[in-house]
Design a protein around this motif. Sequence first.
Motif, PDB file in Angstrom:
ATOM      1  N   TYR A  94     -27.090  21.567 -49.631  1.00 48.45           N
ATOM      2  CA  TYR A  94     -26.260  20.995 -48.572  1.00 48.45           C
ATOM      3  C   TYR A  94     -24.785  21.104 -48.915  1.00 48.45           C
ATOM      4  O   TYR A  94     -23.951  21.262 -48.032  1.00 48.45           O
ATOM      5  N   GLN A  95     -24.427  21.063 -50.184  1.00 43.45           N
ATOM      6  CA  GLN A  95     -23.029  21.213 -50.576  1.00 43.45           C
ATOM      7  C   GLN A  95     -22.540  22.636 -50.304  1.00 43.45           C
ATOM      8  O   GLN A  95     -21.384  22.823 -49.919  1.00 43.45           O
ATOM      9  N   GLU A  96     -23.397  23.637 -50.471  1.00 41.60           N
ATOM     10  CA  GLU A  96     -23.023  25.015 -50.142  1.00 41.60           C
ATOM     11  C   GLU A  96     -22.788  25.160 -48.642  1.00 41.60           C
ATOM     12  O   GLU A  96     -21.842  25.831 -48.215  1.00 41.60           O
ATOM     13  N   VAL A  97     -23.651  24.537 -47.845  1.00 38.24           N
ATOM     14  CA  VAL A  97     -23.483  24.585 -46.387  1.00 38.24           C
ATOM     15  C   VAL A  97     -22.177  23.903 -45.999  1.00 38.24           C
ATOM     16  O   VAL A  97     -21.402  24.428 -45.193  1.00 38.24           O
ATOM     17  N   ALA A  98     -21.897  22.749 -46.614  1.00 37.75           N
ATOM     18  CA  ALA A  98     -20.665  22.014 -46.308  1.00 37.75           C
ATOM     19  C   ALA A  98     -19.436  22.824 -46.686  1.00 37.75           C
ATOM     20  O   ALA A  98     -18.412  22.772 -45.989  1.00 37.75           O
ATOM     21  N   ALA A  99     -19.511  23.589 -47.763  1.00 39.43           N
ATOM     22  CA  ALA A  99     -18.365  24.401 -48.184  1.00 39.43           C
ATOM     23  C   ALA A  99     -18.126  25.571 -47.240  1.00 39.43           C
ATOM     24  O   ALA A  99     -16.984  26.003 -47.058  1.00 39.43           O
ATOM     25  N   LYS A 100     -19.172  26.079 -46.619  1.00 37.63           N
ATOM     26  CA  LYS A 100     -19.056  27.261 -45.756  1.00 37.63           C
ATOM     27  C   LYS A 100     -18.614  26.921 -44.331  1.00 37.63           C
ATOM     28  O   LYS A 100     -17.946  27.714 -43.684  1.00 37.63           O
ATOM     29  N   TYR A 101     -18.994  25.733 -43.842  1.00 35.73           N
ATOM     30  CA  TYR A 101     -18.744  25.397 -42.445  1.00 35.73           C
ATOM     31  C   TYR A 101     -17.775  24.220 -42.312  1.00 35.73           C
ATOM     32  O   TYR A 101     -17.533  23.479 -43.270  1.00 35.73           O
ATOM     33  N   THR A 102     -17.247  24.048 -41.097  1.00 35.49           N
ATOM     34  CA  THR A 102     -16.320  22.952 -40.802  1.00 35.49           C
ATOM     35  C   THR A 102     -16.886  22.114 -39.660  1.00 35.49           C
ATOM     36  O   THR A 102     -17.920  22.448 -39.073  1.00 35.49           O
ATOM     37  N   ASP A 103     -16.151  21.072 -39.291  1.00 35.86           N
ATOM     38  CA  ASP A 103     -16.557  20.223 -38.166  1.00 35.86           C
ATOM     39  C   ASP A 103     -16.611  21.003 -36.858  1.00 35.86           C
ATOM     40  O   ASP A 103     -17.336  20.628 -35.938  1.00 35.86           O
ATOM     41  N   ALA A 104     -15.860  22.091 -36.769  1.00 33.99           N
ATOM     42  CA  ALA A 104     -15.883  22.916 -35.564  1.00 33.99           C
ATOM     43  C   ALA A 104     -17.245  23.589 -35.369  1.00 33.99           C
ATOM     44  O   ALA A 104     -17.590  23.982 -34.250  1.00 33.99           O
ATOM     45  N   VAL A 153     -26.153  17.096 -39.381  1.00 35.49           N
ATOM     46  CA  VAL A 153     -25.076  18.024 -39.741  1.00 35.49           C
ATOM     47  C   VAL A 153     -23.843  17.253 -40.193  1.00 35.49           C
ATOM     48  O   VAL A 153     -23.184  17.645 -41.166  1.00 35.49           O
ATOM     49  N   LYS A 154     -23.536  16.143 -39.538  1.00 37.54           N
ATOM     50  CA  LYS A 154     -22.392  15.332 -39.968  1.00 37.54           C
ATOM     51  C   LYS A 154     -22.570  14.863 -41.405  1.00 37.54           C
ATOM     52  O   LYS A 154     -21.632  14.873 -42.188  1.00 37.54           O
ATOM     53  N   TYR A 155     -23.778  14.444 -41.733  1.00 37.18           N
ATOM     54  CA  TYR A 155     -24.045  14.035 -43.111  1.00 37.18           C
ATOM     55  C   TYR A 155     -23.848  15.211 -44.067  1.00 37.18           C
ATOM     56  O   TYR A 155     -23.190  15.088 -45.099  1.00 37.18           O
ATOM     57  N   ILE A 156     -24.407  16.355 -43.725  1.00 37.17           N
ATOM     58  CA  ILE A 156     -24.294  17.540 -44.598  1.00 37.17           C
ATOM     59  C   ILE A 156     -22.835  17.923 -44.785  1.00 37.17           C
ATOM     60  O   ILE A 156     -22.380  18.180 -45.905  1.00 37.17           O
ATOM     61  N   LEU A 157     -22.052  17.938 -43.708  1.00 30.84           N
ATOM     62  CA  LEU A 157     -20.642  18.308 -43.814  1.00 30.84           C
ATOM     63  C   LEU A 157     -19.842  17.268 -44.596  1.00 30.84           C
ATOM     64  O   LEU A 157     -18.797  17.591 -45.168  1.00 30.84           O
ATOM     65  N   SER A 158     -20.307  16.038 -44.646  1.00 35.09           N
ATOM     66  CA  SER A 158     -19.615  15.013 -45.411  1.00 35.09           C
ATOM     67  C   SER A 158     -19.740  15.232 -46.924  1.00 35.09           C
ATOM     68  O   SER A 158     -19.048  14.587 -47.709  1.00 35.09           O
TER      69      SER A 158
END
Length: 139
Positions: free
Chosen positions: A84-94, A131-136
């Motif tokens: 999930y940290q890799e996903v968060a690093a690759k994507y943004t809130d957009a 997704v909000k949790y993952i991006l956090s």
Amino acid sequence: MKTQFLYTAIILTWVFFPLSCSKPETTPIPQAEPYTEQTVPEPVETPVPAVAKNTSGDEGLKLIEGTDCLTCHKIDSKLIGPSYQEVAAKYTDADLDMLAQKIIDGGKGNWGEIPMTPHTGLSKENARLMVKYILSLKK
């Protein structure tokens, strides 16, 4: 003949019945142990990982834990799919809506050839919370 059989049965019963009932009891009767007070050890508090303390994503984390997501993903290391940290690093809130739809539809190609299982029974709002949790988790 019947009478002789009857006498034999009565005599055998009279001879062997007392023998079978006169055996001494060989199994001791268990006795209750006297009550002794036992001390209960204090519960040990297990530290909660910092990512689980994220209050804005608690609902998203609960949704993730209630699905099969943790079968393929871990928070901080690659398992079958990316962490999930890799996903968060690759994507943004957009990318929130796109990622939520990706969870619902499944797919492959963004992180390799192993497909992600679709979660068609998941609502768009619940997928967004996940997704909000993952991006956090972005470092």
